[in-house]
Design an enzyme around this catalytic site. Sequence first.
Site, PDB file in Angstrom:
ATOM      1  N   THR A  23      -0.844 -11.571  -7.370  1.00 20.21           N
ATOM      2  CA  THR A  23      -0.646 -11.974  -8.361  1.00 20.21           C
ATOM      3  C   THR A  23       0.964 -12.608  -8.510  1.00 20.21           C
ATOM      4  O   THR A  23       1.113 -13.623  -9.614  1.00 20.21           O
ATOM      5  CB  THR A  23      -0.966 -10.920 -10.026  1.00 20.21           C
ATOM      6  OG1 THR A  23      -2.231 -10.982 -10.454  1.00 20.21           O
ATOM      7  CG2 THR A  23      -0.375 -11.295 -11.278  1.00 20.21           C
ATOM      8  N   TYR A  69      -3.423  -2.038   0.261  1.00 23.69           N
ATOM      9  CA  TYR A  69      -4.202  -3.340  -0.177  1.00 23.69           C
ATOM     10  C   TYR A  69      -5.803  -4.120  -0.086  1.00 23.69           C
ATOM     11  O   TYR A  69      -5.394  -4.473   0.711  1.00 23.69           O
ATOM     12  CB  TYR A  69      -3.160  -4.271  -0.654  1.00 23.69           C
ATOM     13  CG  TYR A  69      -3.625  -5.124  -1.884  1.00 23.69           C
ATOM     14  CD1 TYR A  69      -4.192  -5.146  -2.908  1.00 23.69           C
ATOM     15  CD2 TYR A  69      -2.340  -6.575  -1.553  1.00 23.69           C
ATOM     16  CE1 TYR A  69      -4.859  -6.406  -4.079  1.00 23.69           C
ATOM     17  CE2 TYR A  69      -3.188  -7.038  -2.683  1.00 23.69           C
ATOM     18  CZ  TYR A  69      -3.888  -6.838  -3.550  1.00 23.69           C
ATOM     19  OH  TYR A  69      -3.758  -7.798  -5.435  1.00 23.69           O
ATOM     20  N   LYS A  78      -5.221   0.307  -3.460  1.00 24.10           N
ATOM     21  CA  LYS A  78      -5.501  -0.798  -4.717  1.00 24.10           C
ATOM     22  C   LYS A  78      -7.158  -1.527  -3.494  1.00 24.10           C
ATOM     23  O   LYS A  78      -6.578  -1.562  -2.673  1.00 24.10           O
ATOM     24  CB  LYS A  78      -4.748  -1.778  -4.688  1.00 24.10           C
ATOM     25  CG  LYS A  78      -4.816  -2.653  -6.050  1.00 24.10           C
ATOM     26  CD  LYS A  78      -4.128  -3.671  -6.162  1.00 24.10           C
ATOM     27  CE  LYS A  78      -4.262  -4.476  -7.012  1.00 24.10           C
ATOM     28  NZ  LYS A  78      -3.441  -5.336  -7.819  1.00 24.10           N
TER      29      LYS A  78
END
Length: 342
Positions: free
Chosen positions: A70, A164, A193
Amino acid sequence: MSIPMHNTSRGTPASPPAAGIYVPVPTFFAAEGTAAYDPVSPPLDLETQSKHSLFLVKGGIKGLVILGTTGEAVHITNKERNELIKSQRKTLDDAGYKDRPIIAGTATQNVEETLQQIQESKEAGAEAVLVLSPGYFATAVSQTGIQRWFEAVADKAVLPIMIYHYPGVTNNLHIAPSTFEKLAAHPNIVGTKLSHGIIDDQTLIAASPNIDHDHFSVFTGLGQNLLPVLAIGGVAAIDGLAGVFPRVVVRLFTLFNDSLAKGIGKKEVQEMRELQFRICQGEKLVARWGVVGLKEALARVWSFGGAKGARLPIAGGFEDGDGEWKKWEKVYEGLKKLEDSL
């Protein structure tokens, strides 16, 4: 800080980030219409970045993930990375939020460059790093290769690392739950994550009896999965929608944990379901438009930055402007009312 430095000798285990809602913050750039605007590569807008950071922590966010997907990490130079992290660490510290950690993202393909970014992230003020799996050769990479790559990074990293796992941006590279079990045993790998909706794989990691969950924490990267992931043993979320409505997402996390401690009743279950439903409605925009949608929402709902403040090739916001926003406006107006009520 809440995340201590580790021992690189594979001796003393590092600690995972404290449980709570974290936000993968967008990187703000000079918006269209401002003096500094450049349609190809607008400069960082650190003033707006800091205002947004304070908005989040005042809303109950546990910490910030800077320069994840993001955050447009692949569009940022190393010099800008360091400037961005350092500025937000100072912003939080000066405002009395020294206890809110910054987790820095890396998205490189080779071990040495990843280690360099981790070193520089520490110097800039990050307390941990979120390391994207190397997916350029996804079809040729074995589970052993993935394991060895992360272990090579973790062996020399000067900060604790989180894995990730986001197949959507890594050529659908898949990390098997059995590989997570092996990586979770590394003293400097403290969590993950999971930015995918494969709930059985998430369960096989978050509820695995072969993982020390005091050392290795599972965060969902999808707020729309928060309640089910909490139920199977995940600790919380690193969630994009929380960047727009922090109190709403924090409320679900807090309600679950408070209810778990005292005993969950029918009333609490109903409120959790209602909150998860509202979050899922809002997350549809994030799933469809990613950072473009988040920047549109932040500009339209809270006047943070400009929707067109991004770098090519994703600059420009919604192509039809108000037309696309009208599809989401009612949901976001409702979420804003809910946010204000909390």
